[in-house]
Motif scaffolding. Sequence first.
Motif, mmCIF file in Angstrom:
data_model
loop_
_atom_site.group_PDB
_atom_site.id
_atom_site.type_symbol
_atom_site.label_atom_id
_atom_site.label_comp_id
_atom_site.label_asym_id
_atom_site.label_seq_id
_atom_site.Cartn_x
_atom_site.Cartn_y
_atom_site.Cartn_z
ATOM 1 N N GLU A 95 40.049 66.045 47.707
ATOM 2 C CA GLU A 95 39.041 65.345 46.922
ATOM 3 C C GLU A 95 39.223 63.845 47.118
ATOM 4 O O GLU A 95 40.357 63.357 47.115
ATOM 5 C CB GLU A 95 39.146 65.688 45.433
ATOM 6 C CG GLU A 95 38.756 67.110 45.109
ATOM 7 C CD GLU A 95 38.764 67.379 43.612
ATOM 8 O OE1 GLU A 95 38.984 66.416 42.853
ATOM 9 O OE2 GLU A 95 38.567 68.542 43.206
ATOM 10 N N ARG B 27 36.869 59.777 46.900
ATOM 11 C CA ARG B 27 35.647 59.046 46.544
ATOM 12 C C ARG B 27 35.075 58.343 47.774
ATOM 13 O O ARG B 27 35.824 57.808 48.596
ATOM 14 C CB ARG B 27 35.951 58.022 45.462
ATOM 15 C CG ARG B 27 36.205 58.614 44.093
ATOM 16 C CD ARG B 27 36.739 57.587 43.128
ATOM 17 N NE ARG B 27 38.091 57.165 43.497
ATOM 18 C CZ ARG B 27 38.793 56.234 42.850
ATOM 19 N NH1 ARG B 27 38.250 55.619 41.809
ATOM 20 N NH2 ARG B 27 40.004 55.921 43.240
ATOM 21 N N TRP C 42 31.917 61.261 44.351
ATOM 22 C CA TRP C 42 33.104 62.108 44.456
ATOM 23 C C TRP C 42 32.795 63.265 45.408
ATOM 24 O O TRP C 42 31.746 63.902 45.303
ATOM 25 C CB TRP C 42 33.486 62.681 43.095
ATOM 26 C CG TRP C 42 34.399 61.800 42.295
ATOM 27 C CD1 TRP C 42 34.053 60.943 41.314
ATOM 28 C CD2 TRP C 42 35.829 61.721 42.427
ATOM 29 N NE1 TRP C 42 35.169 60.311 40.811
ATOM 30 C CE2 TRP C 42 36.279 60.774 41.481
ATOM 31 C CE3 TRP C 42 36.763 62.337 43.259
ATOM 32 C CZ2 TRP C 42 37.627 60.440 41.340
ATOM 33 C CZ3 TRP C 42 38.108 62.012 43.112
ATOM 34 C CH2 TRP C 42 38.531 61.078 42.167
ATOM 35 N N THR D 290 30.270 64.928 42.360
ATOM 36 C CA THR D 290 30.172 63.859 41.366
ATOM 37 C C THR D 290 29.775 64.404 40.005
ATOM 38 O O THR D 290 30.368 64.062 38.981
ATOM 39 C CB THR D 290 29.134 62.818 41.825
ATOM 40 O OG1 THR D 290 29.473 62.345 43.129
ATOM 41 C CG2 THR D 290 29.081 61.648 40.852
ATOM 42 N N LYS E 22 32.618 66.211 38.372
ATOM 43 C CA LYS E 22 33.598 65.286 37.785
ATOM 44 C C LYS E 22 33.088 64.761 36.442
ATOM 45 O O LYS E 22 33.874 64.576 35.509
ATOM 46 C CB LYS E 22 33.861 64.129 38.750
ATOM 47 C CG LYS E 22 34.747 64.496 39.943
ATOM 48 C CD LYS E 22 36.163 64.804 39.481
ATOM 49 C CE LYS E 22 37.086 65.044 40.665
ATOM 50 N NZ LYS E 22 38.473 65.329 40.239
#
Length: 838
Positions: A407, A409, A419, A445, A448
């Motif tokens: 994982e 960014r 993300w 994203t 998250k």
Amino acid sequence: MEKPNFGSAGATDERDQRRDGEQADGRAQLLALLLDELPQMAWISSIEAEITYVNPRLREFMGPVQGAGLQSSQWGQQIHPEDRTAAVEKWEHFLKTGEAYDIRIRIRRADGIYRWVLVRSFPIRSPEGAVTHVAGTLMDIHDLETNHQRMEKLQRVSAALSGALTRDEVAQTVIHEGMKATDATSGVLGMASESRDRLQTLYFEGGLEEKELVGFKDAPIDKELPMSTVLLTGEPLFFDDTKELIRRFPRVKGLVESSQDEAFVALPLIAQNVAIGVMAFGFKDAPDMSVDFKNFLMTLAGQGAQALERARIFDLERSARAQVERSEARLRMALEASDVGLWDWDLGADKLWWAGSYAKIFGYEKLPADWTARSFLSHIHPDDRESVRAQFDEFFANPTKKDYSRERRIVTPQGKIVWTRSMGTVERDPQGKPLRSFGVLVDITQHKGVEEALKLAKEEAEVASSAKTAFVANMSHEFRTPLTAILGFTEFLAKEGLTSDKRSNYADGIRRNGQVLLKLVEDILDLSRVEAGRIRLDLQASSPRIILEDVVEIFRPDVEKKAIELNIIGLDARPPRFVTDPVRLRQILMNLVGNAVKFTDKGSVSIEVKVRTIAPTSYLEVFVRDTGAGLSPSQVGKLFRPFGQAETSTSRRFGGTGLGLFISRGLARALGGEVELLESELGKGSLFVLRLADLKDQLSVPTENVAGESAVSEKFKGQKILIAEDTEDLRDFLGVYLRDAGCEVDFAENGAKAVELATLGDYDIVLMDLHMPIMDGYEATRALRENGYRVPIVAFTARNQPEDRVKCFEMGFDAFLSKPLSLRDLEGTLRRLFRRQK
């Protein structure tokens, strides 16, 4: 062997013509020998498009081909109608330029089936360079071209499905796009119910553009129907002749004959190794049921199943947010099923192939042409860049590692932080050197964000749980205190030789503490009603002045005991008649004034009444100001929450449940108003305001009485009432009240006795408890109504849920009263029923 006839080269000199002819004949014989042995299909024609030679492979493919021109009947008709224009344009361009050309067209084989072929044509020239003939080859590329077209169709279907979210949208897209991809003339999609005992189907036929989604039709699973069979077995069905379909499934004969389909296929929609539905197509022109075509259909079904499963998860997650853990799982699955990018990285050349949403995740419509590993790293968030580089170095350096999942960014060119989860594998040479890496990239994203929301929700739940725990502990104290006094006074009353004054004092003590308990119970009941939005209102023309004066008088002893001032301002400005629920208005004022008095040890409590009109509605405003304890900013945020007071110590010092303001705000909003804290300062006091709208437009039945002006109950002289109740104390209580009101009262301790008395007696109303021995109130009422009993029957129960009320009215009850009984509710119900009888 047939030799090519090249014809004249156009020379003017007869000797040159003879020489050129001899040379042409020689070239023709040599070329014919070569073309006869060539594995490809071959031909020769004149520049007038007359076929002069066809080799055995082409003759076998097309059958006898005579010397017909490209634009003449036989040769032109061998080309598929959709490809003829392109073929003619290529030929005319050749005649102008003499340049060789290639073209992909469909040619009709000897058996009548069109096949894709690659035609390569080149000129045959005379020694002087003039084009005299055309030679060419044909390569059968049907399988390659068909597979290429099917891949394009699958990509179009995938693109269409990516924009569909709900099950209905996906279902329509699956069938709509599936019919276009397969050239089907009808299509059916069936989805299994959750219990897998029913099939919901969506049907299309004819012109797709004219059809609209009309919803799913529900039918039970039937093993004698093809779609049900596919769902139960998970195996596809292929019928290139619908007569065979009818022989196997006779019940579909009428449907097949009406559709006039010649072929039929039904394919299972498999998700997580389970058939979740069935996709079926009908064909008026039966397709070639080759292995490749069947595989194409199964791949299409796989795309549909994946999209439907994604839509199912999306719908479930949206409708089940309260179930946090299940919602999280569904959302994660939905996100993993969408916004996925594919990538294939040639490590040696540092070149990247991508597909799907890979570019979109990085913020591009299409990746730059010079995209490399360095480009990828430049888009990694600065805080993650070093760790990503270290992870790659470690992974590629270890020859035993093959798969990975990370994982990280990504920062898009627009500055958006995304993300992502990257999952891939690495191919290595025998020495372990990495050669190629490929995998998927998923935008997580939203996932998250859900994780963060769940974290906050957990923290809020823990705070709420602590508040409820403190509330329960406080309620235990609040209940036990008056119960202790009631039980104590009851024991005192049992003693002999008590004076009348002591007996009266003990009875007053029991009544006071009973009222405290009733207030606690009413608070808890009101709490549940406010939270469920089921507040019952009784709108009446009311006198705010009388109600407010009554409230003030109730707290007058507390005010005098504390030696504080209690002032009322603007009472004369009140409207003489104001339509609201007087009981609820009194309840709100009791809470606001009671809090002000309770939390003020010195100084004053001021009540100011104002009337404000915003045409066409009038508003009553009551401002309650005190000089008491006041609130800090952190305490203000807890004021209107249930299960808690501003501080836990507050309940220990001042008592109370901490529900009053929450309930008061809910009641005020139900009455078209609001309760607000306008200002507060710790140690200096607070200012609250109650605003209510005049609800005269909502008063359906005008009344001459003004609530608050008279508390005297109307008497029911001469009315005869039967009370069916198994609790003796409650029978005695109701009997005393109703007899004092002038009623004649009889009692039944169970439902069977109630049926007997009601049948024999001449009663005006029956009060029927629902839960009694021998025969309950439901059975008793059913028995009476079935025998034609028409006297009003009032349900009387401790259950007060909406479904209980619905059940009672469906079974023939005329009214509904809940326990603990409000004498006001009882009196209003009796008055309404007596009035209706008149």
